[in-house]
Write a protein that holds these residues in place. Structure first.
Motif, PDB file in Angstrom:
ATOM      1  N   GLU A   1     -11.529   4.878   8.728  1.00  0.00           N
ATOM      2  CA  GLU A   1     -11.112   4.653   7.480  1.00  0.00           C
ATOM      3  C   GLU A   1     -10.680   3.126   7.160  1.00  0.00           C
ATOM      4  O   GLU A   1      -9.859   2.720   7.830  1.00  0.00           O
ATOM      5  N   THR A   2     -11.354   2.598   6.116  1.00  0.00           N
ATOM      6  CA  THR A   2     -10.749   1.270   5.558  1.00  0.00           C
ATOM      7  C   THR A   2      -9.830   1.357   4.485  1.00  0.00           C
ATOM      8  O   THR A   2      -9.962   2.113   3.399  1.00  0.00           O
ATOM      9  N   LEU A   3      -8.552   0.566   4.672  1.00  0.00           N
ATOM     10  CA  LEU A   3      -7.521   0.813   3.827  1.00  0.00           C
ATOM     11  C   LEU A   3      -7.553  -0.575   2.706  1.00  0.00           C
ATOM     12  O   LEU A   3      -7.953  -1.636   3.195  1.00  0.00           O
ATOM     13  N   PRO A   4      -7.368  -0.371   1.598  1.00  0.00           N
ATOM     14  CA  PRO A   4      -7.347  -1.313   0.674  1.00  0.00           C
ATOM     15  C   PRO A   4      -6.414  -2.434   0.797  1.00  0.00           C
ATOM     16  O   PRO A   4      -5.147  -2.219   1.491  1.00  0.00           O
ATOM     17  N   LEU A   5      -6.692  -3.631   0.600  1.00  0.00           N
ATOM     18  CA  LEU A   5      -5.431  -4.844   0.335  1.00  0.00           C
ATOM     19  C   LEU A   5      -4.745  -4.767  -1.069  1.00  0.00           C
ATOM     20  O   LEU A   5      -5.323  -4.462  -2.080  1.00  0.00           O
ATOM     21  N   THR A   6      -3.783  -5.377  -1.105  1.00  0.00           N
ATOM     22  CA  THR A   6      -2.984  -5.900  -2.238  1.00  0.00           C
ATOM     23  C   THR A   6      -3.573  -7.020  -2.766  1.00  0.00           C
ATOM     24  O   THR A   6      -4.358  -7.746  -2.136  1.00  0.00           O
ATOM     25  N   PRO A   7      -3.284  -7.091  -4.091  1.00  0.00           N
ATOM     26  CA  PRO A   7      -3.848  -8.571  -4.709  1.00  0.00           C
ATOM     27  C   PRO A   7      -3.377  -9.586  -3.864  1.00  0.00           C
ATOM     28  O   PRO A   7      -3.946 -10.906  -3.904  1.00  0.00           O
TER      29      PRO A   7
END
Length: 201
Positions: free
Chosen positions: A125-131
């Motif tokens: 599972e790939t987790l998102p990054l913050t801005p």
């Protein structure tokens, strides 16, 4: 028509140190000295023992520099090979009983990590990054909660190899350890630049 005078080119500024930096004189001297050492470290003759001593001295120096035990230092050809070695459900620590079942990775990881290696695709599972380019700790916490009945590995680089963004490693480590998971950290870009030891991860 008179041509405008061209401005002299300024000295080139190299800004890709996250990829490759100039070799320090001390490192160059150590490499040249090692290249002059003849012998297979696995051999028992005098040359082999000298090569073995050189190798073990290097292992001890690296272990001391990163706050690890000597036996924890394994030499590979580079970070990609190290990732190939570590990213596997078969990885075991002392006392582990259940195998690892899930691999969580940040979306900004190096390509060799994004491939997931020996984990099956449906277990990655790939987790998102913050801005700001760091892993979303909220997304990590949610992923761990969803998979609370399974053993999880988190692969997270300490510093991004292209942007230089420093990841919240201590916070991510606290979350994964609380879930009895395993953290695999690509620390290539941080060693020698950031104060970091095995004890903090």
């Amino acid at each position: 028509m008179r041509q405008p005078k061209s401005r002299p080119m300024s000295a080139r500024v190299y800004l890709d140190h996250n990829a490759t930096s100039p070799l320090r004189p001390q490192a160059r001297a150590a490499m040249l000295a090692a290249l002059e050492t003849l012998g297979n470290p696995s051999s028992v003759h005098a040359e082999g023992r000298a090569a073995k001593a050189l190798l073990e001295d290097a292992r001890a120096a690296i272990a001391q520099g990163i706050g690890a035990e000597r036996r924890s230092v394994v030499f590979t050809s580079g970070a990609t090979e190290a990732a190939n070695l570590a990213l596997t459900p078969a990885l075991r620590r002392e006392g582990d009983e259940a195998p690892l079942e899930v691999l969580l990775i940040g979306a900004g990881e190096h390509h060799c990590v994004l491939q997931g290696h020996r984990f099956p695709p449906d277990a990655v599972e790939t987790l998102p990054l913050t801005p700001e380019g760091v892993i979303s700790l909220d997304a990590l916490e949610e992923a761990l909660a969803r998979r609370s009945c399974r053993r999880v590995m988190l692969a997270l680089q300490a510093v991004n190899n292209e942007t230089g963004v420093i990841q919240p490693l201590a916070e991510a480590a606290a979350l994964i350890h609380a879930a009895k998971g395993v953290l695999v950290c690509d620390a290539v870009q941080s060693v020698g630049r950031l104060k970091m030891t095995f004890a903090t991860t």
